[in-house]
Design an enzyme around this catalytic site. Structure first.
Site, PDB file in Angstrom:
ATOM      1  N   ARG A   1     -30.747  -1.403 -12.302  1.00  0.00           N
ATOM      2  CA  ARG A   1     -31.944  -2.170 -11.953  1.00  0.00           C
ATOM      3  C   ARG A   1     -32.507  -2.953 -13.131  1.00  0.00           C
ATOM      4  NH1 ARG A   1     -31.594   2.540  -9.225  1.00  0.00           N
ATOM      5  NH2 ARG A   1     -31.972   2.422  -6.968  1.00  0.00           N
TER       6      ARG A   1
ATOM      7  N   HIS B   1     -18.542   1.684  -9.137  1.00  0.00           N
ATOM      8  CA  HIS B   1     -19.498   2.471  -8.345  1.00  0.00           C
ATOM      9  C   HIS B   1     -18.786   3.357  -7.316  1.00  0.00           C
ATOM     10  CE1 HIS B   1     -23.178   3.542  -6.273  1.00  0.00           C
ATOM     11  NE2 HIS B   1     -23.889   2.768  -7.063  1.00  0.00           N
TER      12      HIS B   1
ATOM     13  N   GLU C   1     -21.688   6.501 -12.959  1.00  0.00           N
ATOM     14  CA  GLU C   1     -21.594   5.091 -13.325  1.00  0.00           C
ATOM     15  C   GLU C   1     -21.831   4.937 -14.834  1.00  0.00           C
ATOM     16  OE1 GLU C   1     -24.310   2.928 -10.513  1.00  0.00           O
ATOM     17  OE2 GLU C   1     -24.462   4.983  -9.739  1.00  0.00           O
TER      18      GLU C   1
ATOM     19  N   ASP D   1     -30.838  10.285  -9.316  1.00  0.00           N
ATOM     20  CA  ASP D   1     -30.477   8.875  -9.406  1.00  0.00           C
ATOM     21  C   ASP D   1     -31.044   8.354 -10.725  1.00  0.00           C
ATOM     22  OD1 ASP D   1     -29.520   6.367  -8.919  1.00  0.00           O
ATOM     23  OD2 ASP D   1     -30.845   5.901  -7.245  1.00  0.00           O
TER      24      ASP D   1
ATOM     25  N   HIS E   1     -27.867  -4.138  -9.309  1.00  0.00           N
ATOM     26  CA  HIS E   1     -26.432  -4.416  -9.354  1.00  0.00           C
ATOM     27  C   HIS E   1     -26.123  -5.908  -9.251  1.00  0.00           C
ATOM     28  CE1 HIS E   1     -25.791  -0.213  -9.517  1.00  0.00           C
ATOM     29  NE2 HIS E   1     -25.808   0.050  -8.234  1.00  0.00           N
TER      30      HIS E   1
END
Length: 359
Positions: A91, A190, A323, A262, A116
């Site tokens: 982000r 991803h 990631e 996350d 992304h």
């Protein structure tokens, strides 16, 4: 009997408008079989043997091109299964940043943020592809030219990403890029992993180790706030192998914000960035990377309307993503590792996913 050779095979997977989309099958005898699409650089499947030698696909994906195209539509719940994401992984707050005194505005696709690379990121493009074969690996090299102003980012950027499969059950992902003007760049793959097999249920009993003593706490929009904080003794401490689901529904405010994990972990130096294991199958995934950060996402927003390659519905926790990346919102955080790429410089990184088994 003659020994089988490693294989590269190209198949027509479908068409997007007037453009053919191909699937590249990389197969190593007795080891992994990996399928890669030139649409979005997607890793569609990774077949890996369990401790008894029985193979299963251990990444989430779709069975048809139509499903990938549908998932790429703006405004939907895009999940980026297996995709190469860019120009900027993760982000960027407010969809804006400044570089060398010039402000840039990006399209928003994650509330008030750009995620992304925006709604028309690298995961939506059909990349040029070329087969790669060496003495110890087979692979496919994907190339893309992103013009100046693409999704609001400055500089014309030339990118190549090479997937290489070898006899040690390693899938190496090698990134290289240059720009003709100052810009920001952070690329990642991803893939969502489920070491018990795609579509087999949630991953909460699978264990994870992250070589990190700090992580980036986030605000309600999942943008990092403040300095990275210690993981010691809390639900973000994966310094020793811990079941993914053991603390995922706890009362920690950071878990509540994200609906699970996350977040970006600040990687410590060392040969292993992450290690995951499925006790049932014995499959082990080991990740190494040259990148400073690792976004661990526990599939919190996956829904049962997503039907995978095996024809089974997914749902919350159906896979986890690891990631390797520059930190989220680094273009707005001079205290974070730099994501600036200037003319004459080369963006280079490598991330390796290795599959093995244990008793």
């Amino acid at each position: 009997m003659a020994q089988r050779e490693p294989e590269i095979r190209r198949e027509l997977f479908g068409r997007v408008g007037d453009t053919d989309v191909h699937r590249y099958v990389l197969a190593w005898p007795g080891g992994l079989t990996v399928r890669v699409l030139d649409l979005g650089g997607v890793v569609q499947s990774v077949e890996a043997p369990d401790r008894s030698g029985v193979p299963a696909n251990v990444v989430l994906g779709f069975g048809s091109l139509d499903e990938y195209v549908k998932n790429n539509q703006p405004g939907g719940n895009r999940v980026f299964f297996g995709a190469l994401v860019g120009r900027y992984a993760n982000r960027i707050a407010g969809g804006r940043f400044s570089l060398d005194g010039v402000s840039y505005e990006l399209p928003l696709n994650n509330g008030a943020n750009t995620l992304h690379g925006g709604p028309d990121g690298f995961d939506t493009r059909v990349w040029s592809a070329a087969e790669v074969r060496s003495a110890d690996a087979v692979g496919v090299r994907l190339s893309l030219t992103s013009p100046a102003g693409d999704s609001g980012f400055p500089g014309a950027v030339s990118v190549s990403v090479t997937y290489l499969l070898d006899g040690q059950n390693r899938l190496r992902v090698v990134y290289r890029a240059t720009s003709d003007a100052p810009t920001v760049l952070s690329l990642t793959n991803h893939s969502y992993w489920n070491l018990a097999g795609e579509g087999s249920g949630d991953v909460y009993r699978q264990t994870l180790m992250l070589n990190a003593r700090r992580f980036c706490a986030v605000d309600d929009a999942l943008i990092p706030v403040g300095d990275p904080v210690s993981v010691e003794g809390g639900p973000f401490d994966f310094q020793v192998p811990t079941a993914i689901g053991e603390r995922i529904d706890g009362e920690d405010p950071q878990l509540r914000i994200a609906g699970g994990y996350d977040h970006n972990w600040v990687l410590e130096p060392g040969p292993v960035a992450a290690r995951a294991c499925d006790p049932g199958s014995g499959r082990v995934l080991t990740v190494s990377t040259t990148e400073p950060g690792m976004q661990f996402y526990s599939g919190n927003f996956l829904t049962s309307d997503l039907v995978g390659t095996g024809g089974r519905a997914y749902g919350r926790g159906a896979g986890f993503a690891l990631e390797a990346q520059r930190f989220p919102d680094s273009p707005n955080r001079p205290d974070f590792p730099s994501a600036v790429l200037r003319p004459g410089e080369v963006y280079e990184q490598e991330t390796v996913f290795q599959l093995s088994t244990e008793d």
